[in-house]
Design a protein around this motif. Structure first.
Motif, PDB file in Angstrom:
ATOM      1  N   ALA A 267       0.821  -1.223   0.000  1.00  9.57           N
ATOM      2  CA  ALA A 267       0.000   0.000   0.000  1.00  9.57           C
ATOM      3  C   ALA A 267       0.848   1.263   0.000  1.00  9.57           C
ATOM      4  O   ALA A 267       0.524   2.248  -0.675  1.00  9.57           O
ATOM      5  CB  ALA A 267      -0.939  -0.021   1.211  1.00  9.57           C
ATOM      6  N   GLU A 268       1.936   1.281   0.779  1.00 12.22           N
ATOM      7  CA  GLU A 268       2.763   2.492   0.871  1.00 12.22           C
ATOM      8  C   GLU A 268       3.389   2.837  -0.469  1.00 12.22           C
ATOM      9  O   GLU A 268       3.316   3.984  -0.933  1.00 12.22           O
ATOM     10  CB  GLU A 268       3.856   2.298   1.919  1.00 12.22           C
ATOM     11  N   ALA A 269       4.031   1.857  -1.099  1.00 10.72           N
ATOM     12  CA  ALA A 269       4.678   2.106  -2.392  1.00 10.72           C
ATOM     13  C   ALA A 269       3.649   2.509  -3.440  1.00 10.72           C
ATOM     14  O   ALA A 269       3.902   3.403  -4.258  1.00 10.72           O
ATOM     15  CB  ALA A 269       5.443   0.861  -2.837  1.00 10.72           C
ATOM     16  N   TRP A 270       2.498   1.860  -3.417  1.00  9.76           N
ATOM     17  CA  TRP A 270       1.475   2.174  -4.405  1.00  9.76           C
ATOM     18  C   TRP A 270       0.977   3.622  -4.246  1.00  9.76           C
ATOM     19  O   TRP A 270       0.793   4.340  -5.229  1.00  9.76           O
ATOM     20  CB  TRP A 270       0.318   1.196  -4.296  1.00  9.76           C
ATOM     21  N   ALA A 271       0.766   4.038  -3.025  1.00 12.83           N
ATOM     22  CA  ALA A 271       0.262   5.390  -2.777  1.00 12.83           C
ATOM     23  C   ALA A 271       1.261   6.444  -3.245  1.00 12.83           C
ATOM     24  O   ALA A 271       0.884   7.468  -3.847  1.00 12.83           O
ATOM     25  CB  ALA A 271      -0.040   5.560  -1.285  1.00 12.83           C
ATOM     26  N   ILE A 272       2.561   6.202  -2.997  1.00 11.24           N
ATOM     27  CA  ILE A 272       3.580   7.169  -3.442  1.00 11.24           C
ATOM     28  C   ILE A 272       3.602   7.248  -4.965  1.00 11.24           C
ATOM     29  O   ILE A 272       3.628   8.340  -5.550  1.00 11.24           O
ATOM     30  CB  ILE A 272       4.968   6.771  -2.898  1.00 11.24           C
ATOM     31  N   ALA A 273       3.595   6.085  -5.623  1.00 14.07           N
ATOM     32  CA  ALA A 273       3.651   6.057  -7.086  1.00 14.07           C
ATOM     33  C   ALA A 273       2.427   6.706  -7.710  1.00 14.07           C
ATOM     34  O   ALA A 273       2.528   7.415  -8.713  1.00 14.07           O
ATOM     35  CB  ALA A 273       3.785   4.610  -7.557  1.00 14.07           C
ATOM     36  N   GLU A 274       1.274   6.512  -7.097  1.00 13.23           N
ATOM     37  CA  GLU A 274       0.030   7.024  -7.665  1.00 13.23           C
ATOM     38  C   GLU A 274      -0.038   8.542  -7.603  1.00 13.23           C
ATOM     39  O   GLU A 274      -0.696   9.184  -8.428  1.00 13.23           O
ATOM     40  CB  GLU A 274      -1.142   6.396  -6.922  1.00 13.23           C
ATOM     41  N   ASN A 275       0.655   9.151  -6.640  1.00 11.22           N
ATOM     42  CA  ASN A 275       0.586  10.593  -6.447  1.00 11.22           C
ATOM     43  C   ASN A 275       1.731  11.358  -7.098  1.00 11.22           C
ATOM     44  O   ASN A 275       1.804  12.585  -6.964  1.00 11.22           O
ATOM     45  CB  ASN A 275       0.561  10.908  -4.943  1.00 11.22           C
ATOM     46  N   LEU A 276       2.609  10.638  -7.791  1.00 15.66           N
ATOM     47  CA  LEU A 276       3.714  11.329  -8.462  1.00 15.66           C
ATOM     48  C   LEU A 276       3.182  12.159  -9.628  1.00 15.66           C
ATOM     49  O   LEU A 276       2.363  11.698 -10.415  1.00 15.66           O
ATOM     50  CB  LEU A 276       4.744  10.311  -8.981  1.00 15.66           C
ATOM     51  N   GLU A 277       3.684  13.405  -9.746  1.00 11.24           N
ATOM     52  CA  GLU A 277       3.255  14.283 -10.835  1.00 11.24           C
ATOM     53  C   GLU A 277       4.282  14.349 -11.965  1.00 11.24           C
ATOM     54  O   GLU A 277       4.038  14.976 -12.985  1.00 11.24           O
ATOM     55  CB  GLU A 277       3.002  15.687 -10.287  1.00 11.24           C
ATOM     56  N   GLY A 278       5.385  13.681 -11.758  1.00 10.59           N
ATOM     57  CA  GLY A 278       6.439  13.651 -12.772  1.00 10.59           C
ATOM     58  C   GLY A 278       7.473  12.613 -12.373  1.00 10.59           C
ATOM     59  O   GLY A 278       7.370  11.981 -11.312  1.00 10.59           O
ATOM     60  N   PRO A 279       8.490  12.413 -13.168  1.00 10.33           N
ATOM     61  CA  PRO A 279       9.531  11.443 -12.832  1.00 10.33           C
ATOM     62  C   PRO A 279      10.207  11.777 -11.511  1.00 10.33           C
ATOM     63  O   PRO A 279      10.602  12.932 -11.279  1.00 10.33           O
ATOM     64  CB  PRO A 279      10.518  11.559 -13.998  1.00 10.33           C
ATOM     65  N   LEU A 280      10.316  10.802 -10.625  1.00 12.85           N
ATOM     66  CA  LEU A 280      10.927  11.011  -9.309  1.00 12.85           C
ATOM     67  C   LEU A 280      12.437  10.850  -9.417  1.00 12.85           C
ATOM     68  O   LEU A 280      12.929   9.897 -10.044  1.00 12.85           O
ATOM     69  CB  LEU A 280      10.362  10.013  -8.301  1.00 12.85           C
ATOM     70  N   ASP A 281      13.145  11.772  -8.800  1.00 10.79           N
ATOM     71  CA  ASP A 281      14.604  11.689  -8.761  1.00 10.79           C
ATOM     72  C   ASP A 281      14.998  10.454  -7.951  1.00 10.79           C
ATOM     73  O   ASP A 281      14.541  10.283  -6.812  1.00 10.79           O
ATOM     74  CB  ASP A 281      15.163  12.954  -8.095  1.00 10.79           C
ATOM     75  N   PRO A 282      15.840   9.567  -8.494  1.00 11.98           N
ATOM     76  CA  PRO A 282      16.250   8.361  -7.754  1.00 11.98           C
ATOM     77  C   PRO A 282      16.905   8.671  -6.415  1.00 11.98           C
ATOM     78  O   PRO A 282      16.930   7.811  -5.523  1.00 11.98           O
ATOM     79  CB  PRO A 282      17.245   7.684  -8.707  1.00 11.98           C
ATOM     80  N   ALA A 283      17.427   9.903  -6.242  1.00 12.59           N
ATOM     81  CA  ALA A 283      18.073  10.265  -4.973  1.00 12.59           C
ATOM     82  C   ALA A 283      17.078  10.824  -3.959  1.00 12.59           C
ATOM     83  O   ALA A 283      17.453  11.122  -2.816  1.00 12.59           O
ATOM     84  CB  ALA A 283      19.174  11.289  -5.223  1.00 12.59           C
ATOM     85  N   ALA A 284      15.821  10.938  -4.349  1.00 10.68           N
ATOM     86  CA  ALA A 284      14.809  11.493  -3.440  1.00 10.68           C
ATOM     87  C   ALA A 284      14.543  10.528  -2.287  1.00 10.68           C
ATOM     88  O   ALA A 284      14.784   9.327  -2.372  1.00 10.68           O
ATOM     89  CB  ALA A 284      13.520  11.782  -4.200  1.00 10.68           C
ATOM     90  N   ALA A 285      13.991  11.114  -1.195  1.00  5.76           N
ATOM     91  CA  ALA A 285      13.763  10.325   0.024  1.00  5.76           C
ATOM     92  C   ALA A 285      12.760   9.203  -0.206  1.00  5.76           C
ATOM     93  O   ALA A 285      12.876   8.115   0.380  1.00  5.76           O
ATOM     94  CB  ALA A 285      13.282  11.245   1.135  1.00  5.76           C
ATOM     95  N   ASP A 286      11.755   9.438  -1.061  1.00  8.89           N
ATOM     96  CA  ASP A 286      10.718   8.425  -1.276  1.00  8.89           C
ATOM     97  C   ASP A 286      11.140   7.333  -2.254  1.00  8.89           C
ATOM     98  O   ASP A 286      10.406   6.346  -2.433  1.00  8.89           O
ATOM     99  CB  ASP A 286       9.448   9.100  -1.817  1.00  8.89           C
ATOM    100  N   ALA A 287      12.291   7.484  -2.872  1.00  9.39           N
ATOM    101  CA  ALA A 287      12.693   6.525  -3.904  1.00  9.39           C
ATOM    102  C   ALA A 287      12.883   5.126  -3.344  1.00  9.39           C
ATOM    103  O   ALA A 287      12.516   4.133  -3.983  1.00  9.39           O
ATOM    104  CB  ALA A 287      13.963   7.008  -4.587  1.00  9.39           C
ATOM    105  N   ASP A 288      13.441   5.032  -2.121  1.00 11.16           N
ATOM    106  CA  ASP A 288      13.667   3.705  -1.544  1.00 11.16           C
ATOM    107  C   ASP A 288      12.355   2.968  -1.292  1.00 11.16           C
ATOM    108  O   ASP A 288      12.305   1.733  -1.384  1.00 11.16           O
ATOM    109  CB  ASP A 288      14.440   3.832  -0.232  1.00 11.16           C
ATOM    110  N   ALA A 289      11.309   3.711  -0.987  1.00  6.64           N
ATOM    111  CA  ALA A 289      10.021   3.066  -0.714  1.00  6.64           C
ATOM    112  C   ALA A 289       9.414   2.454  -1.976  1.00  6.64           C
ATOM    113  O   ALA A 289       8.523   1.605  -1.895  1.00  6.64           O
ATOM    114  CB  ALA A 289       9.048   4.079  -0.116  1.00  6.64           C
ATOM    115  N   LEU A 290       9.903   2.875  -3.164  1.00  6.59           N
ATOM    116  CA  LEU A 290       9.380   2.358  -4.427  1.00  6.59           C
ATOM    117  C   LEU A 290      10.151   1.133  -4.924  1.00  6.59           C
ATOM    118  O   LEU A 290       9.899   0.639  -6.024  1.00  6.59           O
ATOM    119  CB  LEU A 290       9.437   3.457  -5.493  1.00  6.59           C
ATOM    120  N   GLU A 291      11.050   0.630  -4.090  1.00  9.69           N
ATOM    121  CA  GLU A 291      11.863  -0.522  -4.487  1.00  9.69           C
ATOM    122  C   GLU A 291      11.034  -1.740  -4.892  1.00  9.69           C
ATOM    123  O   GLU A 291      11.434  -2.477  -5.817  1.00  9.69           O
ATOM    124  CB  GLU A 291      12.818  -0.876  -3.345  1.00  9.69           C
ATOM    125  N   PRO A 292       9.869  -2.031  -4.293  1.00 12.66           N
ATOM    126  CA  PRO A 292       9.082  -3.201  -4.706  1.00 12.66           C
ATOM    127  C   PRO A 292       8.695  -3.200  -6.175  1.00 12.66           C
ATOM    128  O   PRO A 292       8.490  -4.263  -6.765  1.00 12.66           O
ATOM    129  CB  PRO A 292       7.848  -3.133  -3.797  1.00 12.66           C
TER     130      PRO A 292
END
Length: 472
Positions: A267-292
């Protein structure tokens, strides 16, 4: 000195001061004769291995023959004692004695006895002749065996082949058996048009084998087995794909859908991905949560919204390239594809399709000396192509961001084959007639792409399972 021969023939023996000298003579003669046999044998047999074998046999035969032809006084004392009794001579007279054989030895006759104190060794010319005959027969027999058994024929080395095992995935409502047979026919026609020497045949079940001479990478074969659904799409944005390992193998018994993928990533990774408005910088804090998302299969990635596929940095080009081709063909939807294996690219809806092309030709551009694919459009297709080039040239609505522009600030148009970008030229003007697709094409690549457009779409999706290199 006087020479006698039992049958009245003069014999010219060869005398050596020691047995070592006789050995050296035998060895030298053997080497010379074996070299001659080797040269002649190589001319007759045409394989140096058998010529060497014949020369070796000759070497041994000559050595043995010459050794048998040489005798020491001790070895023949009984013979000389027997012959000396019939010879009348003074003590100071030296006599050669021969019974017509292949050897002679020297004795000094004194009072009916033979003085065998002389240790010299003599080899008669008859013994040399016998040794030479033995050598020729032995060498000839060796060469005869080689030619008679066919071993003198040079063996052709086994040719290297790459065998691609391709598995079919039939869309719903399509008979796999009929679709595979039709796919094999189209693949053969494509390979012939591209000048690819390939043997293509159906195997058991839903597999096809593509046998190509030499060690071949999978790139040309991936293009060969593409469905042939060529689409022309405007490039909207480009980001660099993160490096990823090969995606997990697809479980063909489980059909991916959005619900199962949401559960898999959490659920956490899905919620972050769903709310992105553009490409996320791999160095951003939320990037690790998208590892799945990096653990999804190609089929699972394919069910995600294209914007999510583009924005989530942990979804890699390796995953995008492994998506089933039939899941990314919808021309009315935006898609994400990769160029050069690292440039993750967001593409607009397809406004020109391969069905809008009347004919395609892989040919060399005479002005630049490079291979291109020349396109002639149908009447309706020409209008669509002209409109697309006008949009790209003027960047209508500023849809193309800075990453999608060419070096002259114009939008690029991607030519998409399945989910692979084969070319992405910058549009330098509004095109109203015959156009060319440029790219890093060789002759076979240009002709293969033209064949895909001309020969139509494969009725079934294909993917490479394995491509072992074999010798046959």
């Amino acid at each position: 000195m006087v020479g006698f021969l039992g049958e009245g023939r003069l014999m010219a023996p060869i005398q050596f001061g020691s047995r070592r000298a006789a050995h050296l003579f035998a060895a030298g003669g053997a080497v010379v004769l074996s070299a001659i046999v080797g040269i002649v044998g190589n001319f007759l047999v045409n394989r140096w291995q058998w010529s060497l074998a014949a020369a070796f046999v000759c070497l041994v035969a000559v050595w043995v023959g010459l050794e048998l032809a040489s005798r020491t006084p001790e070895a023949n004392s009984d013979f000389f004692s027997e012959q000396a009794s019939s010879v009348q001579s003074s003590q100071s007279r030296s006599v050669y004695i021969s019974t017509g054989g292949d050897f002679e030895n020297r004795g000094v006759v004194a009072g009916g006895d033979v003085d065998m104190s002389d240790r010299s060794v003599r080899i008669g010319t008859g013994g040399i002749a016998v040794a030479a005959v033995i050598a020729v027969l032995a060498a000839g027999g060796t060469i005869g065996v080689a030619k008679g058994s066919g071993l003198d024929e040079p063996r052709t080395p086994k040719a290297v082949h790459t065998q691609f095992i391709v598995r079919a995935t039939a869309p719903a409502g399509v008979s796999p058996q009929d679709a595979i047979e039709r796919a094999v026919q189209i693949l053969r026609a494509r390979a012939q048009a591209a000048g690819i020497a390939a043997e293509i045949m159906r195997m058991d079940g839903e597999t096809i084998m593509i046998d190509i001479a030499g060690e071949v990478t999978e790139g040309p074969v991936r293009q060969l087995i593409a469905t042939g659904s060529i689409q022309f799409r405007k490039i909207l944005g480009v980001i660099h794909s993160a490096e990823g390992t090969s995606p997990p193998a697809v479980d063909h018994n489980n059909v991916a859908n959005v619900s199962t993928v949401r559960s898999k990533v959490g659920a956490e990774a899905w919620a972050i991905a769903e709310n992105l408005e553009g490409p996320l910088d791999p160095a951003a804090a939320d990037a690790d949560a998208l590892e799945p998302f990096g653990r999804l299969t190609g089929a699972e990635v394919a069910v995600l919204d294209p914007t999510m596929q583009f924005n989530v940095p942990t979804i890699t080009c390796a995953q995008l390239s492994s998506r089933p081709a039939n899941l990314v063909h919808d021309p009315s939807r935006r898609v994400v594809a990769c160029e050069f294996g690292v440039a993750k690219t967001l593409l607009d809806v397809a406004k020109v399709l391969s069905t809008d092309v009347k004919s395609a030709r892989g040919e060399r551009d005479q002005s630049h000396g490079v291979w291109v694919v020349s396109l002639d459009f149908t009447d309706s297709g020409q209008g669509k192509w002209t409109n697309l080039t006008w949009e790209a040239f003027n960047n209508e609505g500023q849809e193309c961001d800075a990453s999608a522009l060419g070096d002259e600030g114009r939008c690029r148009v991607a030519i998409l084959s399945d989910h692979e970008i084969v070319s992405s030229p910058q549009i330098q003007g509004v095109l109203t007639g015959t156009s060319q697709i440029t790219g890093s094409f060789g002759e076979s690549e240009a002709k293969l792409l033209a064949g895909q457009i001309n020969l139509g779409v494969l009725p079934i999706g294909l993917r490479i399972d394995a491509f072992p290199v074999v010798r046959k």
